[in-house]
Design an enzyme around this catalytic site. Sequence first.
Site, PDB file in Angstrom:
ATOM      1  CD  GLU A  35      10.202  -0.710  13.225  1.00 17.56           C
ATOM      2  OE1 GLU A  35      10.745  -0.051  12.370  1.00 17.56           O
ATOM      3  OE2 GLU A  35      10.264  -1.968  13.087  1.00 17.56           O
ATOM      4  CB  ALA A  58      -0.882  -0.088   1.152  1.00 22.56           C
ATOM      5  NE  ARG A 112      14.889   7.636   0.264  1.00 23.04           N
ATOM      6  CZ  ARG A 112      15.650   6.563   0.615  1.00 23.04           C
ATOM      7  NH1 ARG A 112      15.164   5.766   1.497  1.00 23.04           N
ATOM      8  NH2 ARG A 112      16.897   6.749   0.378  1.00 23.04           N
ATOM      9  CD  GLN A 120      -2.487   0.574   5.132  1.00 24.78           C
ATOM     10  OE1 GLN A 120      -1.766   0.266   3.996  1.00 24.78           O
ATOM     11  NE2 GLN A 120      -2.272   0.461   6.243  1.00 24.78           N
ATOM     12  CG  ASN A 124      13.631 -19.948 -48.810  1.00 28.46           C
ATOM     13  OD1 ASN A 124      14.600 -19.850 -48.097  1.00 28.46           O
ATOM     14  ND2 ASN A 124      13.417 -18.941 -49.506  1.00 28.46           N
TER      15      ASN A 124
END
Length: 451
Positions: free
Chosen positions: A155, A10, A15, A75, A360
Amino acid sequence: MKTALIILAAGKGTRMNSDLPKVLHPLAAAPLLAHAMRAGAALEPERTVVVAGHGAALVRKAALEYDATVSVVEQTEQLGTAHAAAQARDALAGFDGTAIVLFGDTPFVRPETLRAMTDARAQGNDVVILGFEAADPGRYGRLVMSGGSLERIVEYKDASEAERRISLCNSGVLACDATLLFELIDATGNDNASGEYYLTDVVGLARARGLSATAVTCDESETLGINTRAELAGAEAAFQTRARAAAFENGVTMPAPDTVHFAIDTEIGRDTVIEPNVVFGPGVTVESGACIRAFSHLEGCHVARGGTVGPYARLRPGAELAEDVRIGNFVEVKNAQIGCGTKVNHLSYIGDATLGSATNVGAGTITCNYDGVMKHHTHIGNNVFIGSNTMLVAPVHVGDHAMTGSGSVITSDVEPEALALARAPQVEKPGMATKLLQMLKARKAQQQRGS
Ligand code: UD1
Ligand code: CA
């Protein structure tokens, strides 16, 4: 083990500086998302849920194109990874097995690694996290271990100095009983440095309930997440390096491997030679003993044993070459079945056509398949000789053992064994070339005198 996949896709990918959602940027001719879906699909999950958000309509389309059986949920607000995973709850209603969370921007997780995680689950670990030793741990979440078990994930933004010194990092991949996962997610809060609902918090919450958690580790190269276009280019290079190494292992010869580009699903047989500067788009299979000569571009096509393609050839979707077919320089083939040993050697376009065997096709032949509105089919039989610069205006049928004269514009069917000539008859005027030249020279001289 019964598994279901939750693929988080989501995020905006700010960046990347792009209008395209990050997970749809192509890697090896397939969206990033398809790589994550492919890795997960190796576990043969009962259900797969893709959580889309930014560019949801496009992400949905790409997910369903890759696998029409997946559920795509949305979401609408990106409130964190736990909140994203929670969106899969309804799609997984009634599923009792292990849920595996993958990130849509992390393309290189190997199926073996995911199986190691399900094995760890089968051994009784309630929550299993995929970790890696990071050369530069940067801003990754850190795995806080105690003995052999995982205590919690912190974190980077929330970590103490001591915790930031931990080099064992979180890849984002998680395996947990599905029902338990949603219960733990409900218990997460957003009282942290990012104000987000962290999926990583489920580890600490599980431990607080007396449940077990552990980390399976893999090489850092597997957990590479794409955040920038430079990282995407780096991932492409990594993919190509591995694909070339795999091709060598499989018995493919490439004198200049660095110039050969493979797609996610390219399959090349043993003893096939791929010359320099060849690009494979999606959906190509080349059987053994073929030769793909320099500067050719192939996508959505099949080259059977002993075929030769190029140099400078283009095979587009639906090109089906039987054994020992030869496609030469500056030839384009699209949606065409070409029979054994048939040759299209120079400067031709063969589109929406069926060609028999041992035929051919002379230089400069074109199947005129498009009338500006509709596409039409050209059928050429076995042992046919198509003279150079023949225009085959489809729909048209040329029978077995027939011939067309050079420069013909063939607009009606040619019977087997017939010779079709469809061009202006030649007219010859004796001495006229010399007379014409004298006349032109005289005119030029007159003009020069006048000026
Ligand atoms: C996450 C992990 C971190 C880990 C790192 C590995 C959390 C809280 N942190 O951090 O421990 O080291 O990945 O790369 O999980 N996403 C959504 N909806 C959201 C937020 C994210 O779908 O609301 C998706 C993103 O599209 C992306 C993935 O989840 O595919 C990861 O999100 P991201 O914001 O990149 O997490 P990190 O901060 O990198
Ligand atoms: Ca990330």
